[in-house]
Design a protein around this motif. Structure first.
Motif, PDB file in Angstrom:
ATOM      1  N   PHE A   1      51.157  61.441  37.147  1.00 61.41           N
ATOM      2  CA  PHE A   1      51.494  60.650  38.348  1.00 61.41           C
ATOM      3  C   PHE A   1      52.678  59.735  38.054  1.00 61.41           C
TER       4      PHE A   1
ATOM      5  N   ARG B   1      54.837  56.236  39.335  1.00 61.47           N
ATOM      6  CA  ARG B   1      54.869  55.069  40.189  1.00 61.47           C
ATOM      7  C   ARG B   1      56.155  54.291  39.830  1.00 61.47           C
TER       8      ARG B   1
ATOM      9  N   HIS C   1      59.139  51.541  41.275  1.00 57.04           N
ATOM     10  CA  HIS C   1      59.453  50.545  42.298  1.00 57.04           C
ATOM     11  C   HIS C   1      60.923  50.580  42.692  1.00 57.04           C
TER      12      HIS C   1
ATOM     13  N   ASP D   1      65.487  49.023  35.003  1.00 60.98           N
ATOM     14  CA  ASP D   1      65.635  49.336  36.430  1.00 60.98           C
ATOM     15  C   ASP D   1      65.738  48.006  37.163  1.00 60.98           C
TER      16      ASP D   1
ATOM     17  N   TYR E   1      62.503  45.071  36.920  1.00 56.24           N
ATOM     18  CA  TYR E   1      61.048  45.150  36.914  1.00 56.24           C
ATOM     19  C   TYR E   1      60.550  44.415  35.677  1.00 56.24           C
TER      20      TYR E   1
ATOM     21  N   HIS F   1      59.106  58.637  33.394  1.00 58.57           N
ATOM     22  CA  HIS F   1      58.064  57.891  32.689  1.00 58.57           C
ATOM     23  C   HIS F   1      58.626  56.914  31.666  1.00 58.57           C
TER      24      HIS F   1
ATOM     25  N   ARG G   1      59.081  53.082  26.576  1.00 54.10           N
ATOM     26  CA  ARG G   1      58.237  52.315  27.481  1.00 54.10           C
ATOM     27  C   ARG G   1      57.125  51.627  26.697  1.00 54.10           C
TER      28      ARG G   1
ATOM     29  N   HIS H   1      52.613  48.565  31.803  1.00 58.28           N
ATOM     30  CA  HIS H   1      53.218  49.571  30.912  1.00 58.28           C
ATOM     31  C   HIS H   1      54.694  49.728  31.285  1.00 58.28           C
TER      32      HIS H   1
ATOM     33  N   LYS I   1      58.351  50.523  31.886  1.00 57.08           N
ATOM     34  CA  LYS I   1      59.186  51.693  31.548  1.00 57.08           C
ATOM     35  C   LYS I   1      60.633  51.252  31.338  1.00 57.08           C
TER      36      LYS I   1
ATOM     37  N   TYR J   1      49.487  42.828  42.339  1.00 54.84           N
ATOM     38  CA  TYR J   1      48.537  43.233  41.300  1.00 54.84           C
ATOM     39  C   TYR J   1      47.547  42.126  40.940  1.00 54.84           C
TER      40      TYR J   1
END
Ligand code: MTE
Ligand code: MO
Length: 467
Positions: A137, A139, A141, A244, A252, A283, A288, A299, A301, A322
């Motif tokens: 998966f 995820r 932002h 990023d 982030y 990922h 990461r 976690h 990245k 969160y």
């Protein structure tokens, strides 16, 4: 019909605070959004980033805005148009920050294209104990940075009297290589079930915002020790920054307590390999953070910077997202400072086969799923019911043996059970128990929260039985 007011870009720029009122532009139109700022679903601060200027660069990044109802809402606030010579520069109009995102596997169920968020379909999720990289998966932002492994550097800020490090990939490879199996789960996994109960804000994850990989890298404690960090008596946090960033240059970020970072038994990694391969770009290539037993959001990245601070990261994602709240808290009453950031996650399980609405054969049914708990707590049992929770079977647990207090990875489970004669439908339910005897709540209602996080009620699947 009156001709619209015409404003220069200069004029628009001077309206960028509540005192002067807040103006923005889209194409050649000018809007006064002062009254809307507090209503902005992404929070007032997000909209304020665009105050006095064009919306395009932000809408390009958060493409969820490009929908008719958003444009309609904005239309109410129109006050005029830009003077012809002041239209948005064409570079802003055409540049797509996601243009360089990697190509993805078509099996992924996409929740959002830009930023990219996707999960494997349930039937693939438990096909393998280790999730194959292409369907792990994702995820994100923000857009995926395209980093050059040759020039990549990780900055580790040293303590006073210690030394700051600027590590290349080769430098990282010189630390002892540590490899562990870790399940990563997003705080929003299974959010769609919360939405069914009552609306929440967030991506509509099904049961697949969770995946498992073999991660290899340097242990964070070794790198921190090299920089001269030690455990201290006072509260401290290790803050991570990704490479990023949004249009304002904000990266982030997230943090974990120093005690976890310094504990060799907690096995926090600066990972550069995922299932024996360099990290895929989605990922975190090339490096990461992997924090076993802890929510996905920590976690970080595309890791750029590590520092030890007296307080948690000031990142939006640490302080304004969160976190869990009472079901009675709404967006008018929420006080993000009142709740701790999510770190370890609660016990979780879900059914991946059969799927809701499917027709199963009479005779015998095979039920499959996953179970996991945060903080290294092992899953000791999974109970499965075919009658909505009246009677229970104990499922068989597969997958790697779990180490005490270091059960970082999920167990897959299955159950072969006779279908009681004459039944036309089954209400299949699963629930897991961890080694602290934590259990899952039976329904969503008592754990519902406005952000739809920590969704771990009994998972329920309704199927028909073939005649
Ligand atoms: N790190 C950076 N730099 N940027 C991000 O958007 N997303 C976080 C985390 N680390 C994120 C990040 C969240 S919320 C989750 S759930 C995990 O990454 C997802 O990791 P994955 O995409 O490898 O599954
Ligand atoms: Mo997440």
């Amino acid at each position: 019909q009156e001709s619209p007011h015409v404003y220069t870009r200069e004029e628009v720029r001077s309206h960028s605070s509540p005192e002067t009122r807040i103006w923005v532009t889209l194409g050649c139109e000018v809007f006064d959004v002062t009254e809307f700022v507090d209503l902005h679903p992404g929070g007032p601060s997000k909209l304020m980033l665009a105050a006095g200027g064009p919306l395009e660069p932000f809408w390009a990044l958060y493409a969820v805005h490009n929908q008719p109802h958003v444009r309609e809402m904005l239309a109410q606030y129109k006050i005029g148009e830009l003077s012809p010579e002041d239209k948005v520069p064409s570079t802003l109009k055409t540049s797509d920050p996601y243009i360089d995102d990697p190509v993805r596997h078509p099996a992924l169920k996409v929740n959002s294209q830009r930023p990219f968020n996707a999960e494997p379909p349930p039937e693939l999720l438990t096909e393998n104990y280790i999730t194959p990289n292409p369907i792990f998966f994702t995820r994100n932002h923000l857009p995926v940075p395209n980093l050059d492994p040759e020039t990549y550097r990780l900055h580790v800020v040293g303590p006073p009297g210690g030394q700051s490090l600027c590590l290349s990939l080769d430098d990282l490879y010189k630390f002892p290589k540590h490899e562990i199996t870790v399940t990563l789960q997003c705080a929003g996994n299974r959010r769609s079930e919360m939405t069914q109960f009552k609306e929440v804000r967030g991506l509509e994850w099904n049961i697949g915002a969770i995946s498992t990989a073999r991660w290899a890298g340097a242990r964070l404690c070794d790198v921190l020790a090299k920089a001269g960090h030690q455990l201290c008596e006072t509260e401290a946090h290790v803050c991570f920054e990704g490479l990023d960033s949004d249009p304002t240059g904000t990266a982030y970020g997230a943090s974990i307590p120093l005690a976890r970072a310094m504990d060799p038994e907690a096995e926090v990694l600066l990972a550069y390999e995922m299932n024996g391969q360099p990290l895929p770009r989605d990922h975190g290539f090339p490096v990461r953070v992997v924090v076993p037993g802890v929510v996905g959001a920590r976690h970080v990245k595309w890791l750029g910077k590590v520092s030890v601070e007296p307080e948690e990261s000031y990142s939006h994602w640490q302080r304004r997202d969160y976190k869990g709240f009472s079901p009675s808290v709404d967006w008018d009453t929420v006080d993000f400072d009142s709740a701790p950031s999510i770190q370890e996650l609660p016990v979780q399980s879900a059914i991946t086969e059969p799927k809701d609405g499917e027709t199963v054969q009479s005779g015998e049914v095979t039920i499959k799923g996953y179970a996991w708990s945060g903080g290294g707590r092992a899953v000791v049992r999974v109970d499965v019911s075919l009658d909505g929770g009246l009677t229970w079977h104990v499922a068989e647990l597969d997958g790697e043996e779990q180490r005490p207090r270091k059960a970082w990875a999920w167990r897959l489970w299955q159950l072969q059970a006779p279908v009681p004669a004459g039944r036309k439908e089954l209400n299949i339910v699963c629930k897991a128990v961890d080694d602290s005897y934590n259990v899952q709540p039976d329904t969503v209602a008592p754990i519902w929260n406005l952000r739809g996080v920590l969704s771990n009620a009994w998972h329920r699947v309704h199927v028909h039985v073939a005649p």
